[in-house]
Design an enzyme around this catalytic site. Structure first.
Site, PDB file in Angstrom:
ATOM      1  N   GLY A  85     -20.076  11.801   8.796  1.00 14.28           N
ATOM      2  CA  GLY A  85     -19.677  10.700   9.667  1.00 14.28           C
ATOM      3  C   GLY A  85     -20.844   9.756   9.879  1.00 14.28           C
ATOM      4  O   GLY A  85     -22.009  10.162   9.767  1.00 14.28           O
ATOM      5  N   GLN A  97     -25.991   3.128  13.551  1.00 12.21           N
ATOM      6  CA  GLN A  97     -26.888   3.918  12.708  1.00 12.21           C
ATOM      7  C   GLN A  97     -27.370   3.161  11.476  1.00 12.21           C
ATOM      8  O   GLN A  97     -28.325   3.587  10.828  1.00 12.21           O
ATOM      9  CB  GLN A  97     -26.199   5.220  12.259  1.00 12.21           C
ATOM     10  CG  GLN A  97     -25.943   6.177  13.408  1.00 12.21           C
ATOM     11  CD  GLN A  97     -25.415   7.483  12.869  1.00 12.21           C
ATOM     12  OE1 GLN A  97     -24.221   7.624  12.685  1.00 12.21           O
ATOM     13  NE2 GLN A  97     -26.283   8.429  12.588  1.00 12.21           N
ATOM     14  N   CYS A 102     -27.497  14.970  12.514  1.00  5.71           N
ATOM     15  CA  CYS A 102     -27.196  13.540  12.573  1.00  5.71           C
ATOM     16  C   CYS A 102     -28.105  12.821  11.580  1.00  5.71           C
ATOM     17  O   CYS A 102     -29.294  13.144  11.499  1.00  5.71           O
ATOM     18  CB  CYS A 102     -27.461  13.035  13.991  1.00  5.71           C
ATOM     19  SG  CYS A 102     -27.162  11.281  14.209  1.00  5.71           S
ATOM     20  N   LEU A 103     -27.561  11.864  10.839  1.00  5.29           N
ATOM     21  CA  LEU A 103     -28.380  11.151   9.852  1.00  5.29           C
ATOM     22  C   LEU A 103     -29.514  10.377  10.525  1.00  5.29           C
ATOM     23  O   LEU A 103     -30.495  10.056   9.866  1.00  5.29           O
ATOM     24  CB  LEU A 103     -27.515  10.210   9.006  1.00  5.29           C
ATOM     25  CG  LEU A 103     -26.446  10.885   8.141  1.00  5.29           C
ATOM     26  CD1 LEU A 103     -25.799   9.886   7.203  1.00  5.29           C
ATOM     27  CD2 LEU A 103     -27.017  12.056   7.352  1.00  5.29           C
ATOM     28  N   HIS A 145     -18.797  13.167  18.277  1.00  5.41           N
ATOM     29  CA  HIS A 145     -20.175  12.839  17.911  1.00  5.41           C
ATOM     30  C   HIS A 145     -20.301  11.351  17.556  1.00  5.41           C
ATOM     31  O   HIS A 145     -21.213  10.662  18.050  1.00  5.41           O
ATOM     32  CB  HIS A 145     -20.607  13.726  16.730  1.00  5.41           C
ATOM     33  CG  HIS A 145     -21.980  13.464  16.202  1.00  5.41           C
ATOM     34  ND1 HIS A 145     -22.974  14.425  16.176  1.00  5.41           N
ATOM     35  CD2 HIS A 145     -22.541  12.345  15.658  1.00  5.41           C
ATOM     36  CE1 HIS A 145     -24.071  13.891  15.653  1.00  5.41           C
ATOM     37  NE2 HIS A 145     -23.844  12.637  15.323  1.00  5.41           N
ATOM     38  N   GLU A 146     -19.385  10.857  16.731  1.00  2.00           N
ATOM     39  CA  GLU A 146     -19.493   9.458  16.264  1.00  2.00           C
ATOM     40  C   GLU A 146     -19.158   8.458  17.368  1.00  2.00           C
ATOM     41  O   GLU A 146     -19.821   7.423  17.489  1.00  2.00           O
ATOM     42  CB  GLU A 146     -18.587   9.224  15.044  1.00  2.00           C
ATOM     43  CG  GLU A 146     -18.906  10.078  13.821  1.00  2.00           C
ATOM     44  CD  GLU A 146     -20.362  10.068  13.412  1.00  2.00           C
ATOM     45  OE1 GLU A 146     -21.058   9.064  13.644  1.00  2.00           O
ATOM     46  OE2 GLU A 146     -20.828  11.089  12.880  1.00  2.00           O
ATOM     47  N   HIS A 148     -21.992   7.765  19.542  1.00  3.16           N
ATOM     48  CA  HIS A 148     -22.928   6.756  19.021  1.00  3.16           C
ATOM     49  C   HIS A 148     -22.544   5.358  19.514  1.00  3.16           C
ATOM     50  O   HIS A 148     -23.416   4.541  19.812  1.00  3.16           O
ATOM     51  CB  HIS A 148     -22.930   6.744  17.486  1.00  3.16           C
ATOM     52  CG  HIS A 148     -23.822   7.777  16.867  1.00  3.16           C
ATOM     53  ND1 HIS A 148     -25.183   7.819  17.077  1.00  3.16           N
ATOM     54  CD2 HIS A 148     -23.557   8.802  16.020  1.00  3.16           C
ATOM     55  CE1 HIS A 148     -25.714   8.819  16.393  1.00  3.16           C
ATOM     56  NE2 HIS A 148     -24.740   9.451  15.741  1.00  3.16           N
TER      57      HIS A 148
HETATM   58 NI    NI Z   1     -24.900  11.072  14.403  1.00  2.00          NI
END
Ligand code: NI
Length: 174
Positions: free
Chosen positions: A46, A51, A96-97, A139-140, A143
């Site tokens: 995701g 991000q 997380c990226l 999670h997304e 963000h």
């Molecule tokens: Ni993330």
């Protein structure tokens, strides 16, 4: 194919407000495609707009098949809104990226209902979904509210991560 630069924690870009998307045009489709390209490049499931430095309410998700392959479950989720959180609070092992190479346990609800728009602007919803998809959605969407999963950790861990990733961020800029 266009892989964008991923914003690394604790960059303030991850804390900025994210604007509602009102134009459903070719630019939006290109942005979504770039987000998938970036997500696959760094082996994520995701990715949210902020991000890649785009402070808009867009998320892409692709939950892998059982054999780990991706591409069949691509979702572009615009202007998502959590309308219901249900079930038990469960432990979730997440990464997380924007916090590369780090995983830890946080807490999520088991089931979630989300209203959103697709890339054409149609109103859609995910009703009472569970499992990895439910966790990924939480999670997304976090963000888009300026939150990162590590915010849930102890103050001591957060201080350590901030130091570590500030250093990584600076090294990357050099
Ligand atoms: Ni993330």
């Amino acid at each position: 194919m266009s892989v964008r630069k991923v914003v690394i924690y604790p960059d303030e870009i991850l804390r900025k407000p994210n604007a509602e998307i009102t134009e459903f045009n070719e630019d939006l489709k290109t942005l979504a495609k770039d987000m998938f390209d970036t997500m696959y490049e760094f082996e994520g499931i995701g990715l949210a707009g902020p991000q890649i430095g785009v402070n808009k309410r867009i998320v892409v998700i692709d939950i892998p098949e059982e054999d780990g392959s991706q591409g069949k479950n691509q979702l572009v989720i615009i202007n998502p809104k959590i309308v219901k959180l249900e079930g038990a609070v469960v432990e979730s092992q997440e990464g997380c990226l924007s916090v590369p190479g780090y995983q830890d346990t946080v807490h999520r609800y088991e089931r979630v209902t989300v209203e959103y728009q697709d890339v054409e602007g149609n109103k859609c919803s995910f009703d009472n979904v569970d499992g990895l998809f439910a966790i990924c959605l939480q999670h997304e969407i976090d963000h888009l509210e300026g939150k990162v999963f590590v915010d849930q950790l102890s103050r001591m861990k957060i201080e350590r991560l901030k130091k570590k990733y500030t250093k990584i961020m600076k090294e990357r800029e050099e």
